[in-house]
Design a protein around this motif. Structure first.
Motif, short mmCIF file in Angstrom:
data_model
loop_
_atom_site.label_atom_id
_atom_site.label_comp_id
_atom_site.label_asym_id
_atom_site.label_seq_id
_atom_site.Cartn_x
_atom_site.Cartn_y
_atom_site.Cartn_z
N GLU A 1 60.22 40.27 34.87
CA GLU A 1 61.08 39.61 33.88
C GLU A 1 61.53 38.22 34.31
N SER A 2 61.14 37.80 35.51
CA SER A 2 61.55 36.47 35.98
C SER A 2 60.81 35.35 35.26
N THR A 3 59.76 35.67 34.50
CA THR A 3 58.95 34.64 33.86
C THR A 3 59.45 34.24 32.47
N HIS A 4 60.55 34.83 32.01
CA HIS A 4 61.13 34.38 30.75
C HIS A 4 61.59 32.92 30.86
N PRO A 5 61.70 32.20 29.74
CA PRO A 5 62.09 30.79 29.80
C PRO A 5 63.39 30.53 30.55
N SER A 6 64.36 31.43 30.46
CA SER A 6 65.62 31.21 31.19
C SER A 6 65.64 31.97 32.52
N GLY A 7 64.52 32.58 32.89
CA GLY A 7 64.33 33.02 34.26
C GLY A 7 64.74 34.42 34.64
N SER A 8 65.08 35.28 33.68
CA SER A 8 65.51 36.62 34.08
C SER A 8 65.38 37.61 32.94
N LEU A 9 65.57 38.88 33.30
CA LEU A 9 65.64 39.97 32.34
C LEU A 9 66.67 39.70 31.24
N LYS A 10 67.73 38.99 31.56
CA LYS A 10 68.82 38.76 30.61
C LYS A 10 68.41 37.88 29.44
N HIS A 11 67.23 37.27 29.52
CA HIS A 11 66.74 36.48 28.39
C HIS A 11 66.60 37.38 27.16
N MET B 1 58.43 62.73 45.35
CA MET B 1 57.22 63.18 44.68
C MET B 1 56.14 63.53 45.69
N ARG B 2 56.00 62.71 46.72
CA ARG B 2 55.02 62.99 47.77
C ARG B 2 55.33 64.32 48.47
N ALA B 3 56.58 64.53 48.80
CA ALA B 3 56.98 65.77 49.47
C ALA B 3 56.75 66.99 48.59
N ALA B 4 56.92 66.81 47.28
CA ALA B 4 56.74 67.93 46.36
C ALA B 4 55.29 68.12 45.94
N GLY B 5 54.43 67.18 46.33
CA GLY B 5 53.02 67.27 45.97
C GLY B 5 52.74 66.94 44.52
N THR B 6 53.60 66.16 43.90
CA THR B 6 53.40 65.76 42.51
C THR B 6 52.91 64.32 42.43
N SER B 7 52.09 64.05 41.44
CA SER B 7 51.58 62.69 41.23
C SER B 7 52.20 62.09 39.99
N GLY B 8 52.02 60.79 39.82
CA GLY B 8 52.57 60.11 38.66
C GLY B 8 52.88 58.67 38.97
N SER B 9 53.44 57.98 38.00
CA SER B 9 53.77 56.57 38.16
C SER B 9 55.28 56.36 38.08
N ILE B 10 55.73 55.33 38.78
CA ILE B 10 57.14 54.93 38.78
C ILE B 10 57.17 53.46 38.39
N LEU B 11 57.97 53.12 37.41
CA LEU B 11 57.99 51.77 36.85
C LEU B 11 59.40 51.21 36.90
N SER B 12 59.53 49.96 37.33
CA SER B 12 60.84 49.31 37.34
C SER B 12 60.70 47.85 36.96
N LEU B 13 61.76 47.10 37.19
CA LEU B 13 61.83 45.71 36.74
C LEU B 13 62.02 44.75 37.91
N LEU B 14 61.29 43.65 37.87
CA LEU B 14 61.58 42.50 38.71
C LEU B 14 62.51 41.63 37.88
N CYS B 15 63.79 41.66 38.21
CA CYS B 15 64.81 41.15 37.29
C CYS B 15 64.88 39.63 37.24
N ASP B 16 64.81 38.99 38.40
CA ASP B 16 64.83 37.53 38.43
C ASP B 16 64.27 37.03 39.76
N SER B 17 64.08 35.73 39.83
CA SER B 17 63.49 35.12 41.02
C SER B 17 64.52 35.00 42.14
#
Length: 357
Positions: A53-63, A308-324
Motif C-alpha cells: 500500500e506504500s505505492t498510493h499517491p500519498s504514500g500509504s494504506l491511509k490513501h 501452521m507448520r507445527a500443526a502440519g497445515t498448509s495455506g497462505s497468510i496475507l498482510s499489508l505493507l502499510c507505508d514506506s
C-alpha cells in the motif's frame, strides 16, 4: 443532454468534487501483491504475501481511507465548496487527507500532538495542510471539534467513520482487491489475513467482506504494546484505556468507535522490540525500507506460520505493507533513537532473523 460536470445546479461543485476524486482513482493502478518466499515455511506448503500500500499517491494504506472519508462526507452533504476539513491525526491519515483536500481546493487542518515528527508535518504542509498542535495525544479529539467549530468546517473524525465509509461488499475495496490478486496462487483463499488497527476501518472492511463472500479466511489484528484493542477484544469493555502505542499509525489509547471486535477472529499482541526487529528484517528481505506498523504485521504473520507448520497445515497468510520506511529514517531506523525510546531489540532480532534467513 447536459453533462453533470457543467450543469448549473446547486450540486455543481459537489458533482465536480466527486468527479475529481474518481478521476484520481482511475489514474491509479492497483497496488502490488508481493510474495515473501521463506524456505522455513514454503517447504511446508505455507505461503506469505504482502499487499504493498506504500505505492498510493500519498504514500500509504491511509490513501484508501481518506478517499472513502471524503466521498462519504461529500455525499452526506457535510463538505461543500470552501469548507475547511479538519482531522485528528498525526500520521498517514492526515497526509492522505491533505492530499485530497488539495485536490478539491479545500483548506485542511490536522490536529496533532507537539511530539509529531517533523517528517509528517512536512508532508502535510507539502500538500497545503496546516498543523494545529496540542500538548497531549488525548486532547486531539476535542481540539479538532473546536477547530471545526471556529472555522465553520467539518471534522472528518476517522475514528468514528472509518468502518462505515467504505462499501465492504465490493466497489474495489481493499478486501476485494486482495482476493482478486490471490486467484492464481496455490492457496487462493488465504487461511489468515493480518492487519493492524488504528481506526479499525481496514479490519472492519476485510472482516465484513470475508463473511459476505462466505470465505474460510480468518482475520487477525496485530496490536502493538500500549494499545487498548487487544484487551477490549478479550473483555468487550469499551471504557478501557491504555497508555497508547509507540508504533506509529496503529494502536490506540482508547477504544475507537470504528473498531468492531466481533469481526476479528484473533488478536496478536506485539512488543515494540519485535515490531522494530521485524521491520528491519523485512526491509532487508525486500531491499527497501518499510514502516514500523508493517513490522508489527510481519510478527503476527510469522507466529501464525509457525503454528501452521507445527500443526502440519498448509495455506497462505496475507498482510499489508502499510507505508514506506523512508518516513521513519530519523526514528525507527535510527539506532540511537530506538535504544533511547524502544529499548534493546537484539533478542527479538535474532529470533525473527532465524525465520527469515
Amino acid at each position: 443532454m447536459t453533462d453533470k460536470t457543467t450543469a448549473t445546479t446547486p450540486g455543481n461543485w459537489l458533482y465536480q468534487a466527486i468527479d475529481r476524486i474518481e478521476a484520481d482513482y482511475q489514474r491509479s493502478a492497483d497496488t502490488h501483491l508481493i510474495p515473501l518466499p521463506l524456505p522455513v515455511f514454503s517447504g511446508h506448503g505455507i505461503d506469505l504475501y504482502l499487499k504493498d500500500e506504500s505505492t498510493h499517491p500519498s504514500g500509504s494504506l491511509k490513501h484508501r481511507l481518506a478517499r472513502s472519508l471524503f466521498l462519504y462526507a461529500l455525499c452526506n452533504g457535510w463538505i461543500s465548496e470552501g469548507s475547511t476539513v479538519v482531522e485528528a491525526s498525526s500520521g498517514s491519515t492526515a497526509v492522505s487527507e491533505a492530499y485530497f483536500a488539495r485536490l478539491l481546493g479545500l483548506p485542511f487542518v490536522a490536529v496533532m500532538p507537539r511530539s509529531t515528527s517533523a517528517e509528517k508535518i512536512a508532508l502535510i504542509e507539502f500538500y497545503g495542510g496546516r498543523c494545529h498542535f496540542v500538548d497531549k495525544a488525548g486532547e486531539v479529539y476535542d481540539a479538532a471539534r473546536e477547530v471545526a467549530r471556529q472555522t465553520g468546517g467539518h471534522y472528518m473524525d476517522q475514528f468514528t467513520y472509518a468502518e462505515r465509509a467504505t462499501d465492504w461488499r465490493g466497489n474495489n475495496n481493499i478486501a476485494e482487491s486482495m482476493f482478486t490478486q490471490m486467484q492464481r496462487e496455490r492457496h487462493a483463499i488465504p487461511a489468515w489475513i493480518v492487519v493492524g488497527a488504528g481506526t479499525g476501518g481496514t479490519s472492519a472492511t476485510i472482516g465484513r467482506y470475508v463473511r459476505f463472500q462466505r470465505h474460510a479466511t480468518r482475520l487477525c489484528v496485530a496490536d502493538p504494546a500500549g494499545s487498548v484493542f487487544a484487551r477490549y477484544h478479550r473483555t468487550g469493555d469499551a471504557s478501557l484505556t491504555a497508555p497508547g502505542s509507540r508504533i506509529e499509525g496503529i494502536g490506540r489509547p482508547r477504544v475507537e468507535p470504528s473498531f468492531i471486535r466481533t469481526l476479528v477472529d484473533r488478536m496478536e499482541e506485539v512488543a515494540d522490540a519485535e515490531s522494530i526487529a521485524a521491520m528491519r528484517a523485512l526491509s532487508d528481505m525486500l531491499g527497501r525500507r518499510v514502516g514500523p506498523s508493517t513490522g508489527t504485521n510481519f510478527v503476527a504473520m510469522l507466529r501464525l506460520a509457525c503454528e501452521m507448520r507445527a500443526a502440519g497445515t498448509s495455506g497462505s497468510i496475507l498482510s499489508l505493507l502499510c507505508d514506506s520506511g523512508e518516513r521513519y529514517l530519523p526514528t525507527y531506523f535510527n539506532d540511537q533513537w530506538v535504544a533511547d525510546c524502544m529499548g534493546e531489540c537484539g533478542p527479538a532480532s535474532a529470533s525473527i532473523r532465524a525465520l527469515t534467513a
